[in-house]
Design a protein around this motif. Structure first.
Motif, short mmCIF file in Angstrom:
data_model
loop_
_atom_site.label_atom_id
_atom_site.label_comp_id
_atom_site.label_asym_id
_atom_site.label_seq_id
_atom_site.Cartn_x
_atom_site.Cartn_y
_atom_site.Cartn_z
N ASP A 130 -10.38 -8.70 7.89
CA ASP A 130 -8.91 -8.69 8.00
C ASP A 130 -8.38 -7.26 7.98
O ASP A 130 -9.08 -6.32 7.65
CB ASP A 130 -8.28 -9.52 6.87
CG ASP A 130 -8.68 -9.02 5.49
OD1 ASP A 130 -8.58 -7.80 5.23
OD2 ASP A 130 -9.09 -9.84 4.66
N ARG A 131 -7.10 -7.15 8.36
CA ARG A 131 -6.50 -5.82 8.50
C ARG A 131 -6.37 -5.09 7.17
O ARG A 131 -6.52 -3.87 7.13
CB ARG A 131 -5.18 -5.88 9.25
CG ARG A 131 -4.05 -6.53 8.51
CD ARG A 131 -2.71 -6.39 9.19
NE ARG A 131 -2.74 -6.84 10.56
CZ ARG A 131 -1.73 -6.66 11.40
NH1 ARG A 131 -0.62 -6.08 11.01
NH2 ARG A 131 -1.82 -7.08 12.64
N ALA A 132 -6.11 -5.79 6.10
CA ALA A 132 -5.99 -5.12 4.81
C ALA A 132 -7.30 -4.48 4.41
O ALA A 132 -7.34 -3.33 3.95
CB ALA A 132 -5.52 -6.11 3.73
N GLY A 133 -8.40 -5.19 4.59
CA GLY A 133 -9.71 -4.64 4.28
C GLY A 133 -10.07 -3.47 5.18
O GLY A 133 -10.63 -2.48 4.73
N ALA A 134 -9.74 -3.59 6.46
CA ALA A 134 -10.03 -2.51 7.41
C ALA A 134 -9.22 -1.27 7.07
O ALA A 134 -9.74 -0.15 7.07
CB ALA A 134 -9.71 -2.98 8.84
N ALA A 135 -7.93 -1.47 6.77
CA ALA A 135 -7.07 -0.33 6.44
C ALA A 135 -7.53 0.34 5.15
O ALA A 135 -7.58 1.57 5.06
CB ALA A 135 -5.62 -0.78 6.32
#
Length: 114
Positions: A104-109
């Motif tokens: 997900d984007r939160a983990g990637a960011a």
């Protein structure tokens, strides 16, 4: 078919979310968008492929180019939201080992922040 591109931020990280098909017809516009942001100083970028239906070799080339430009500028690129078909294309092409892929984007960011 067109490619819709939305943009947001997760803290200092720019999240670019293409929706639709990233192919030879739409790759040029997507490339221009990414290079514009990199040229303006964005050095932490997440490509959220959660709404991407299809990616061709032209689309892969754009992702590779953005990754190289960011690395040259001391930045980082992470990918997230790859559905099974998109993940398979990245795996077959070997790109799955080149880029950090997160669910997900939160983990990637979070992985590329700071």
């Amino acid at each position: 078919m067109t490619l819709e591109v939305s943009e947001s931020h997760e803290g200092e990280v720019l999240v670019v979310s293409p929706a639709g098909r990233l192919d030879s017809v739409t790759a040029g516009g997507f490339e221009a968008t990414l290079l514009k942001h990199i040229g303006e100083g964005a050095n932490r970028m997440v490509l959220d492929f959660g709404k991407l239906d299809y990616i061709s070799s032209a689309g892969l080339r754009v992702v590779l180019l953005a990754g190289k430009k960011l690395k040259a500028a001391g930045g980082k690129l992470a990918l997230c939201g790859l559905n099974q078909q998109i993940r398979e294309v990245f795996a077959i092409s070997g790109f799955i080992t080149i880029f950090a892929v997160h669910p997900d984007r939160a983990g990637a960011a979070a992985a590329i922040a700071g």
